[in-house]
Design a protein around this motif. Structure first.
Motif, PDB file in Angstrom:
ATOM      1  N   TYR A 102       1.015  -1.045   0.175  1.00  0.00           N
ATOM      2  CA  TYR A 102      -0.115  -0.032   0.081  1.00  0.00           C
ATOM      3  C   TYR A 102       0.968   1.333   0.161  1.00  0.00           C
ATOM      4  CZ  TYR A 102      -4.009  -2.919   0.669  1.00  0.00           C
ATOM      5  OH  TYR A 102      -5.060  -3.881   0.634  1.00  0.00           O
ATOM      6  N   ILE A 103       2.065   1.317   0.756  1.00  0.00           N
ATOM      7  CA  ILE A 103       3.208   2.428   0.334  1.00  0.00           C
ATOM      8  C   ILE A 103       3.495   2.444  -1.045  1.00  0.00           C
ATOM      9  CG2 ILE A 103       5.237   3.142   1.228  1.00  0.00           C
ATOM     10  CD1 ILE A 103       5.106   1.671   3.760  1.00  0.00           C
ATOM     11  N   PHE A 104       3.714   1.242  -1.650  1.00  0.00           N
ATOM     12  CA  PHE A 104       4.084   1.298  -3.188  1.00  0.00           C
ATOM     13  C   PHE A 104       2.956   1.962  -3.841  1.00  0.00           C
ATOM     14  CE2 PHE A 104       3.158  -0.813  -7.164  1.00  0.00           C
ATOM     15  CZ  PHE A 104       4.553  -0.467  -7.789  1.00  0.00           C
ATOM     16  N   LEU A 105       1.742   1.475  -3.548  1.00  0.00           N
ATOM     17  CA  LEU A 105       0.479   1.929  -4.561  1.00  0.00           C
ATOM     18  C   LEU A 105       0.319   3.580  -4.232  1.00  0.00           C
ATOM     19  CD1 LEU A 105      -1.948  -1.086  -4.186  1.00  0.00           C
ATOM     20  CD2 LEU A 105      -0.618  -0.204  -6.088  1.00  0.00           C
ATOM     21  N   ALA A 106       0.458   4.061  -2.937  1.00  0.00           N
ATOM     22  CA  ALA A 106       0.150   5.417  -2.651  1.00  0.00           C
ATOM     23  C   ALA A 106       1.103   6.262  -3.216  1.00  0.00           C
ATOM     24  CB  ALA A 106       0.120   5.407  -1.122  1.00  0.00           C
ATOM     25  N   TYR A 107       2.569   5.706  -3.177  1.00  0.00           N
ATOM     26  CA  TYR A 107       3.533   6.701  -3.796  1.00  0.00           C
ATOM     27  C   TYR A 107       3.641   6.852  -5.094  1.00  0.00           C
ATOM     28  CZ  TYR A 107       8.381   8.459  -4.097  1.00  0.00           C
ATOM     29  OH  TYR A 107       9.462   9.231  -4.529  1.00  0.00           O
ATOM     30  N   PHE A 108       3.339   5.760  -5.917  1.00  0.00           N
ATOM     31  CA  PHE A 108       3.465   5.705  -7.404  1.00  0.00           C
ATOM     32  C   PHE A 108       2.385   5.865  -7.814  1.00  0.00           C
ATOM     33  CE2 PHE A 108       7.462   3.351  -6.096  1.00  0.00           C
ATOM     34  CZ  PHE A 108       8.247   3.936  -6.805  1.00  0.00           C
ATOM     35  N   GLN A 109       1.056   5.545  -7.254  1.00  0.00           N
ATOM     36  CA  GLN A 109      -0.272   5.840  -7.959  1.00  0.00           C
ATOM     37  C   GLN A 109      -0.405   5.210  -9.271  1.00  0.00           C
ATOM     38  OE1 GLN A 109      -0.763  10.105  -6.491  1.00  0.00           O
ATOM     39  NE2 GLN A 109      -2.698   9.149  -6.139  1.00  0.00           N
ATOM     40  N   PRO A 110      -0.136   3.877  -9.487  1.00  0.00           N
ATOM     41  CA  PRO A 110      -0.029   3.502 -11.094  1.00  0.00           C
ATOM     42  C   PRO A 110      -1.596   3.338 -11.329  1.00  0.00           C
ATOM     43  CG  PRO A 110       0.156   1.748  -9.125  1.00  0.00           C
ATOM     44  CD  PRO A 110       0.205   3.072  -8.455  1.00  0.00           C
ATOM     45  N   GLU A 111      -1.464   3.807 -12.596  1.00  0.00           N
ATOM     46  CA  GLU A 111      -2.856   3.703 -13.290  1.00  0.00           C
ATOM     47  C   GLU A 111      -3.331   2.324 -13.678  1.00  0.00           C
ATOM     48  OE1 GLU A 111      -3.580   6.404 -16.566  1.00  0.00           O
ATOM     49  OE2 GLU A 111      -2.276   8.068 -15.547  1.00  0.00           O
ATOM     50  N   GLY A 112      -4.413   1.948 -13.950  1.00  0.00           N
ATOM     51  CA  GLY A 112      -4.867   0.712 -14.470  1.00  0.00           C
ATOM     52  C   GLY A 112      -5.102  -0.250 -13.224  1.00  0.00           C
ATOM     53  N   ASN A 130      -2.733  12.016   5.130  1.00  0.00           N
ATOM     54  CA  ASN A 130      -2.770  11.604   3.868  1.00  0.00           C
ATOM     55  C   ASN A 130      -2.623  10.144   3.898  1.00  0.00           C
ATOM     56  OD1 ASN A 130      -0.110  10.988   3.044  1.00  0.00           O
ATOM     57  ND2 ASN A 130       0.169  13.185   3.085  1.00  0.00           N
ATOM     58  N   TYR A 131      -2.876   9.601   2.557  1.00  0.00           N
ATOM     59  CA  TYR A 131      -2.881   8.108   2.324  1.00  0.00           C
ATOM     60  C   TYR A 131      -1.531   7.536   2.438  1.00  0.00           C
ATOM     61  CZ  TYR A 131      -7.676   7.552   0.739  1.00  0.00           C
ATOM     62  OH  TYR A 131      -9.346   7.533   0.449  1.00  0.00           O
ATOM     63  N   LEU A 132      -0.569   8.015   1.780  1.00  0.00           N
ATOM     64  CA  LEU A 132       0.851   7.701   2.081  1.00  0.00           C
ATOM     65  C   LEU A 132       1.467   7.448   3.516  1.00  0.00           C
ATOM     66  CD1 LEU A 132       3.549   6.830   0.749  1.00  0.00           C
ATOM     67  CD2 LEU A 132       3.994   9.124   0.223  1.00  0.00           C
ATOM     68  N   ASN A 133       1.288   8.739   4.129  1.00  0.00           N
ATOM     69  CA  ASN A 133       1.577   8.535   5.556  1.00  0.00           C
ATOM     70  C   ASN A 133       0.971   7.668   6.350  1.00  0.00           C
ATOM     71  OD1 ASN A 133       3.958  10.500   4.973  1.00  0.00           O
ATOM     72  ND2 ASN A 133       2.292  12.250   5.242  1.00  0.00           N
TER      73      ASN A 133
END
Length: 431
Positions: free
Chosen positions: A324-334, A399-402
């Protein structure tokens, strides 16, 4: 005599799968579908997490009214009655969604659904033990677990996806979810009607009638008090409670926030998935990963015992949270990257959760085992309720990342409480 022969001829295959579908479906609707509904109706993350976490309360206090189910009416009566109320409460949610007081009225019906579902759990598990002999109970334990998981798949996957698809069709979330809950209500009432006819009636079976020793209210309260005192007098109770309340602390914070994160747009730090996509990512891929992880956990413990796999399970339930840290940091599309990450995290959670369930069984051993295990499940629900209530407030302030970084840091708590417990090396190993 004809009735006796008829009821005896009813196979457990005719009712065990549907009974545990009916046990799992309202739980996942209250705990997961309600989160998505309130998010789509415009509530803040703080309010969504707070309101839906309060709905754990019936499962927290369930052990205190379970004796009432034992002494009043029959388990069969409670099953059918609670299913009728659950189905009606689903219809109540549908009818109140288009109204001005939607949040207040929906919460009232969700509360009714939650209390009825928790009571249904008591009756269904009791009925299962009364109606089936020991050999049948062992045979069908995997079947009941499988269909409970299928109910989770239907709730988090199919129902959420249906709501998302209808949002696209009608361009109006309120209308979409009104139709969704009417459909679910109709399905559940059909299940209730089916069980009213198909469930064997133990009181009509020759020689196997459900035996219920009727007790006064004073005796019931005395029994509850006795088991309560004996539970809190068990050796190691402080460490056990710490483990039961804190082992899943990171997950308790994440569970309400993750679907909100997936739904929120990019500018708010989310992934911008549609409700339909959410049904696939979390409700389908995630549930399949959770189920496979749980199955693997049971297999390896049966082979080598609980103690040998305790720490691998701790690592499994904590380290995958980093996705979830990965997803929140990079916010990949798709959809696919998000789905893969959720599948990995849920597989790890399913494998690691095995340790939690086994420890509760281990701690509950001895006199009053059934009642003590019920108290353990109450603390299990409390462990999700309390962190969940503040999770939305924390996320909106961090926020989501933190927030996800904080949840990952709190995995240290899981390591600490696990280090404190002691278990028999042979516990769980297949003899």
């Amino acid at each position: 005599m004809d009735m006796i022969k008829k009821t005896k001829s009813i196979s457990p295959w005719a009712w065990v799968p549907t009974l545990y579908m009916a046990e799992g479906l309202p739980y996942v609707i209250v705990m997961t579908v309600a989160v998505v509904l309130f998010k789509n109706l415009g509530l803040s993350n703080t309010d969504v997490a707070l309101y839906t976490s309060w709905l754990y309360l019936p499962w927290v206090i369930k052990p205190f009214w379970s004796p009432i189910v034992d002494v009043l009416k029959t388990k069969r009566w409670w099953i059918v009655a609670m299913q009728l109320i659950v189905g009606a409460s689903m219809a109540g949610v549908a009818m109140t969604i288009p109204t001005d007081g939607v949040i207040r009225y929906c919460l009232a019906f969700f509360w009714l659904m939650a209390f009825s579902s928790a009571t249904h759990d008591i009756a269904a598990d009791g009925y299962y033990m009364i109606e089936l002999d020991e050999n049948q109970q062992s045979l069908f334990v995997g079947i009941r677990s499988t269909f409970y998981r299928i109910a989770t798949l239907v709730g988090q996957g199919a129902i959420v996806a249906l709501g998302g698809w209808l949002e696209v069709v009608f361009k109006a979330p309120a209308k979409a979810w009104t139709y969704t809950f009417f459909a679910v209500s109709a399905l559940f009432l059909l299940i209730c009607l089916y069980h009213a006819f198909i469930l064997p009636d133990p009181e009509k079976l020759d020689g196997t009638a459900e035996t219920r020793q009727l007790k006064s209210l004073k005796e019931v309260l005395s029994d509850i008090g006795g088991t309560f005192v004996s539970f809190f007098s068990k050796k190691g109770i402080i460490v056990a409670l710490a483990f039961m309340l804190l082992y899943r602390l990171p997950e308790a914070l994440l569970v309400k926030i993750c679907p909100l994160f997936l739904l929120d747009p990019f500018e708010k730090g989310g992934l911008g998935l549609s409700t339909l996509d959410l049904g696939f990512a979390q409700g389908t891929v995630g549930v399949i990963g959770l189920t496979l992880g749980g199955i693997l956990g049971g297999i390896v413990v049966a082979m080598h015992g609980f103690k040998r796999w305790l720490w691998p399970m701790v690592l499994s339930i904590t380290l995958p949270d980093v996705v979830y840290i990965f997803l929140a940091y990079f916010q990949p599309e798709g959809l696919w990257i998000a789905s893969a990450c959720i599948g990995i995290e849920q597989f790890g959670y399913g494998f690691g959760f095995t340790a939690y369930m086994l420890y509760m069984l281990y701690f509950a051993r001895g006199q009053y085992q059934t009642a003590h295990y019920a108290f353990c499940t109450g603390f299990m629900a409390l462990s999700m309720m309390l962190p969940g209530m503040v999770s939305g407030w924390l996320q909106e302030h961090l926020n989501y990342l933190n927030f996800f970084i904080l949840a990952m840091a709190l995995t240290l708590v899981t390591f600490v409480v696990t280090a404190l417990i002691k278990v028999d090396p042979e516990f769980g190993k297949k003899k």
